[in-house]
Every structure is written in structure tokens, then in C-alpha cells.
Design an enzyme around this catalytic site. Structure first.
Site, PDB file in Angstrom:
ATOM      1  N   THR A 127       0.862  -1.188   0.000  1.00 41.34           N
ATOM      2  CA  THR A 127       0.000   0.000   0.000  1.00 41.34           C
ATOM      3  C   THR A 127       0.893   1.230   0.000  1.00 41.34           C
ATOM      4  OG1 THR A 127      -0.049  -0.155   2.400  1.00 41.34           O
ATOM      5  CG2 THR A 127      -1.937  -1.041   1.227  1.00 41.34           C
ATOM      6  N   PRO A 128       1.581   1.484  -1.120  1.00 48.26           N
ATOM      7  CA  PRO A 128       2.526   2.603  -1.148  1.00 48.26           C
ATOM      8  C   PRO A 128       1.804   3.947  -1.062  1.00 48.26           C
ATOM      9  CG  PRO A 128       2.227   1.684  -3.354  1.00 48.26           C
ATOM     10  CD  PRO A 128       1.458   0.811  -2.426  1.00 48.26           C
ATOM     11  N   GLU A 149       0.377  -5.955  11.452  1.00 48.24           N
ATOM     12  CA  GLU A 149       1.645  -6.625  11.775  1.00 48.24           C
ATOM     13  C   GLU A 149       2.589  -5.624  12.421  1.00 48.24           C
ATOM     14  OE1 GLU A 149       2.383  -9.934  11.682  1.00 48.24           O
ATOM     15  OE2 GLU A 149       3.897  -8.927  12.880  1.00 48.24           O
ATOM     16  N   LYS A 193      -2.273   0.754  14.640  1.00 49.85           N
ATOM     17  CA  LYS A 193      -1.074   0.461  13.843  1.00 49.85           C
ATOM     18  C   LYS A 193      -0.406   1.776  13.404  1.00 49.85           C
ATOM     19  CE  LYS A 193       1.781  -1.413  10.936  1.00 49.85           C
ATOM     20  NZ  LYS A 193       2.903  -2.274  11.212  1.00 49.85           N
ATOM     21  N   GLY A 231      18.748   9.324   9.989  1.00 52.90           N
ATOM     22  CA  GLY A 231      17.324   9.464   9.654  1.00 52.90           C
ATOM     23  C   GLY A 231      16.670   8.107   9.527  1.00 52.90           C
ATOM     24  N   CYS A 262       7.424   1.739   6.396  1.00 48.19           N
ATOM     25  CA  CYS A 262       6.256   2.040   7.243  1.00 48.19           C
ATOM     26  C   CYS A 262       6.207   3.439   7.829  1.00 48.19           C
ATOM     27  CB  CYS A 262       6.185   1.041   8.394  1.00 48.19           C
ATOM     28  SG  CYS A 262       5.678  -0.585   7.855  1.00 48.19           S
TER      29      CYS A 262
END
Ligand code: UDX
Ligand code: ADP
Length: 460
Positions: A94-95, A163, A218, A269, A274
Site C-alpha cells: 500500500t505505497p 503486523e 497500527k 534518519g 512504514c
């Protein structure tokens, strides 16, 4: 309640592959099929040479060796796997959207929607559908709507089961999770998934919530973690100008049990698939409800992270007499953290891009990232032509070759092996003054200074 005999997972990537391998290992009586459209990826999961698995994770080869062919299968036959499954996990990517409304911020849900439509078209019996990919809050509603309106009249129960594994420690995280989170509306469906995890996770660590809380948790967990990294990175810049040492500050505050010691390591950085994506999602949701202050607050975590990468590159340029044109800069590490071959959003990509704008020659060595991936990451940015990326960047398989004749070394990933190099030999082999820019605070300042390196580390 129906007993789960067959599980299908759509998406054989960094999440689907390791997660299903462990679920299969711990549930030998459940047949698990992981499907993907990408034939090469499935072939790699099926390769008898376990070195060739598409995801590198310590310990994953042993788990796959134990379960594959017994009750764990990898296939490209998506329809058959959907048809046969009692429970379907969706672990597709899910970019962040690169086009249209929400470009650069919202999650692109086209892969999820395609999955939902395919499940609806194929399913001839009731299914429990589990969201595993990180998704914006309320995706489950969209999923349910597609399934109910396009399906063949069978029942779908949607669960959210985000997850929390971190790459590089995926197998230990899966074997021993802090918690498993299951959100849903249907008690039987929730219980069916609880039983899958109960095969190895103590019941009290399996939390159940409503769908929205699970989806939001999440995003919030990742936002809090990323915020800690940006917080300590902000302090690292202050340390550099005031003479404090950021590691000493981290240690001093980390002893406070309310603050805790984890995730306080200053770095060049954060990267990974995610953190940035999830915060952007959070910001997008907040803005869409006109919560401007909330959105601005979280956006600052990303702004600070971009600043940290840029100032690391700027410091290299300034220290090297304000020009890196034609100078060889050896990059140790390209992955976004150690023990993974994943490079998504890695700081190395952005630091390299900045130096390449100044016509530096970058020589990359990473123990697990192949040359094609390095070029792919740079080409994806679109800053310069693929030819120019290949003219300016070389990728080598030997760290000493990377550092040979270099003007400077930049450490971008905290791979353990970098600590054990023959640093006296490296020093002899470099142009002088021999600069080292340690973006991970990995090496020993005293040792390197004694050897005659000009050593710079974040936050010192
Ligand atoms: C993260 C979350 O930890 C995990 O729970 C979620 O499921 C997915 O996102 P991951 O991105 O795999 O996992 O790695 P993580 O260990 O969280 O590191 C993310 C980035 O932050 C890396 O680039 C890492 O180098 C950086 N980091 C982490 C720091 O710079 N300093 C720290 O103290 C910790
Ligand atoms: P993540 O880190 O979330 O696991 P990856 O990009 O590593 O993300 O993996 C996602 C996988 O999902 C990819 O291998 C991609 O080919 C696969 N995928 C995406 N859409 C579909 C689909 N409709 N059917 C099957 N596989 C899909």
C-alpha cells in the site's frame, strides 16, 4: 465456530512471507498458501537454495525449511488459493500515492481493491478476510462494501490484524510478539484468528478491539516510534553545536522508566516502508477532518527526518572544503537498517542523491543489497538520468574496494561487520585527510582518531 483448516495469504513480500512462514511453522495442521502475482518472487520463495529467498531475515531460512512442502506453499495460482481458503490474509503493498488526490500523502489502495474484487469474484463459500497490510483507518469498510456488493452472496467477515514485526528481527518478533492485535465485529471470526495465534502466543498478549481501533493503533504505534527517532535526532543537532554527546543524553533520559531506553539512537534518519507512509496517512486523515494542528504536529516528524538526511549530506560537503565534485565517497550500507535487504525510503538514497547533485563519485557497498536495487532506488527519484546515475555511482561487492582511494567514508547502515574491518589498512589506502562520516554512531571515535582519521559522528 468453524475450525480454520486452510489459510491463503495474498502478497508474498516482507510482511506476508515471514508472517505466514511462522504461522505455518506453529500450526502444522493448517495448510497455508502464499500467493503473489510476481512469478519471480514465488520462484525465489520455492528455491531449494535457501540463500535465494526473496526476503533476507535472520532465522527465516530455518523456518521456511521446516514448514515448506509440509503445510506451507508458495504459488501464483491466486484464484485456486482464494477458492479453497477458510481465511484470507491480505498482505499486498500500500505505497503512498504518486498521483491525483492525496498525492505524496494518502495510501494507494488500488492493490487492496483489486484483491477485494478478486476475492469477491472467486469465493463460493464464507470467508474470513484479514487485513494485514497497513491501511488508513476505515479501509475495512471499503473492503466490506466491495465484497458484499460484488460477491456471490457468500458471507465475508473482515478482521484487522496489523503486523508489528520490525525488519531484521522479523522472526524473533513473530515468535515472541509484545502483542497481537485483532480488530473485528464478529466474535466467531475473531475467535477463529485468536486460535491461530494461540498456537504459540499466550492468550493475554492477544488483544481484541473494534475494527477502527485496530486500524488506527497500527498507524499510531509507528507514528510514536518515528517521533522518538525524530525527537532524538533533533537533539543530536543541538548536541553538535553545544558540545553535549547525544548518546550520553539518550542514556541519561532512557534510564527514566517513564521514557524508556529503546528507540533513542540518533541516526542519519529513519527509513523503511512504514514510518513515513504511516505518518503521512495519519496527517492525511487529520487534514481530511480539518484537524490542522494535529496534522501539522505529526507532519513535523517527517520534516525533521528530511532535515536530518539533508544536513548529514551538507556536513560532508562543508567539511570536505565545500566541494565533493569528482571526489570518491565510499558508502558503507544502503539498506534502511541492518540485517535486511530492504532499501525502501532508506536514508542512504537521499544522502547519495544530495551528494550526486554536487557531482560526487559514490561507491556503494552493502552486504545484502544488489547493484540493480541501488540503481533502481536512484532512478526512481527521477533527479537525473539513469545514465548519469550509472556514471556517478558504482556498486561493489567488497568493502575494501569501495574504500580504496576514497576521499571519505560515509556510514549509512549499522551493519555489524563494519565494526570489524581492518581500519589501519583502510586508512593507508585512502586519500588524506581520511574523512569518516558516521551516520549511525557505529565506530569507536577514540580508535579512529588514534589511527589518524578525521572522524565525524551525528550528535557529537
Ligand atoms: C517499523 C516498526 O518498528 C514495526 O513495529 C512495524 O511493523 C513496521 O515499522 P521497521 O521499519 O522494520 O519496523 O524497522 P524499525 O526497527 O522500526 O526502524 C525504522 C527506522 O528507524 C530504521 O531506519 C532505523 O534505522 C531507524 N531507527 C530506529 C533509528 O534511527 N533510531 C532508533 O533508535 C530506532
Ligand atoms: P510489504 O512490505 O507490505 O510486504 P511488498 O511490496 O514486500 O510489501 O509485498 C507486497 C506483495 O504483494 C508484492 O510481492 C506484490 O507483487 C504482491 N501483490 C500486490 N497486489 C497483488 C494482487 N492483487 N494479487 C497478488 N499479489 C499481489
Amino acid at each position: 465456530m468453524k475450525e480454520i483448516k486452510k489459510i491463503t495469504c495474498i502478497g508474498a513480500g516482507y510482511v506476508g512471507g515471514p508472517t505466514m512462514s511462522v504461522i505455518a511453522q506453529k500450526n502444522p495442521n493448517v495448510t497455508i498458501t502464499v500467493v503473489d502475482l510476481n512469478q519471480a518472487r514465488i520462484d525465489a520463495w520455492n528455491d531449494t537454495d535457501l540463500e535465494k529467498l526473496p526476503v533476507y531475515e535472520p532465522g527465516l531460512d530455518a523456518v521456511v525449511a521446516e514448514a515448506r512442502g509440509r503445510n506451507l506453499f508458495f504459488s501464483t495460482n491466486v484464484e485456486q488459493a482464494i477458492d479453497e481458503a477458510d481465511m484470507i490474509f491480505i498482505s499486498v503493498n500500500t505505497p503512498t500515492k504518486t498521483y491525483g488526490k492525496g498525492k505524496g500523502q494518502a495510501a494507494d489502495l488500488k492493490y487492496i481493491e483489486l484483491c477485494a474484487r478478486q476475492i469477491a469474484a472467486v469465493a463460493k463459500s464464507d470467508k474470513i478476510v484479514v487485513e494485514k497490510s497497513t491501511l488508513p483507518v476505515r479501509t475495512a469498510a471499503a473492503l466490506k462494501s466491495i465484497l458484499d456488493n460484488t460477491g456471490n452472496g457468500v458471507n465475508f467477515h473482515i478482521l484487522s490484524n496489523p503486523e508489528f514485526l520490525a525488519e531484521g528481527t522479523a522472526v524473533t518478533d513473530l515468535h515472541n510478539p509484545d502483542r497481537v492485535l485483532i480488530g473485528g465485529e464478529d466474535a466467531d471470526a475473531i475467535e477463529a484468528l485468536v486460535q491461530v495465534y494461540e498456537a504459540w502466543v499466550p492468550r493475554e498478549r492477544i488483544l481484541t478491539t473494534n475494527l477502527w481501533s485496530s486500524e488506527l493503533s497500527k498507524l499510531v504505534a509507528n507514528a510514536f516510534l518515528a517521533q522518538r527517532v525524530s525527537s532524538i535526532n533533533a537533539i543530536s543537532e543541538l548536541c553538535e553545536v553545544t558540545g553535549a554527546n547525544v548518546d550520553e543524553v539518550s542514556r541519561a533520559i532512557g534510564y527514566d522508566s517513564r521514557i524508556g531506553s529503546k528507540f533513542l539512537k540518533a541516526s542519519v534518519g529513519f527509513g523503511g516502508s512504514c514510518f513515513q507512509k504511516d505518518i503521512l496517512n495519519l496527517v492525511y486523515i487529520a487534514r481530511s477532518y480539518n484537524l490542522t494542528e494535529v496534522a501539522d504536529y505529526w507532519e513535523q516528524v517527517i520534516i525533521l527526518n528530511d532535515h536530518q538526511k539533508a544536513r548529514f549530506a551538507e556536513n560532508i560537503i562543508q567539511t570536505m572544503y565545500n566541494t565533493v565534485n569528482g571526489k570518491k565517497i565510499a558508502f558503507l550500507g544502503w539498506a534502511f537498517k541492518k540485517d535486511t535487504n530492504d532499501t525502501r525510503e532508506s536514508a542512504a538514497i537521499y544522502v547519495a542523491d544530495h551528494l550526486l547533485e554536487e557531482e560526487a563519485q559514490v561507491i556503494v557497498y552493502d552486504p545484502k543489497v544488489p547493484a540493480e536495487q541501488v540503481y533502481k532506488d536512484l532512478d526512481y527519484l527521477g533527479t537525473r538520468s539513469p545514465e548519469d546515475n550509472r556514471r556517478l555511482v558504482t556498486v561493489v561487492n567488497d568493502p575494501y574496494e569501495a574504500m580504496h582511494g576514497s576521499h571519505a567514508i560515509a556510514i549509512l547502515t549499522e551493519w555489524d561487520e563494519f565494526k570489524c574491518y581492518d581500519w589501519p589498512r583502510v586508512k593507508e589506502d585512502m586519500k588524506k585527510p581520511a574523512f569518516v562520516f558516521d551516520g549511525r554512531k557505529l565506530l569507536d571515535r577514540n580508535k579512529l582518531s588514534m589511527l589518524g582519521f578525521n572522524y565525524y559522528a551525528i550528535g557529537e
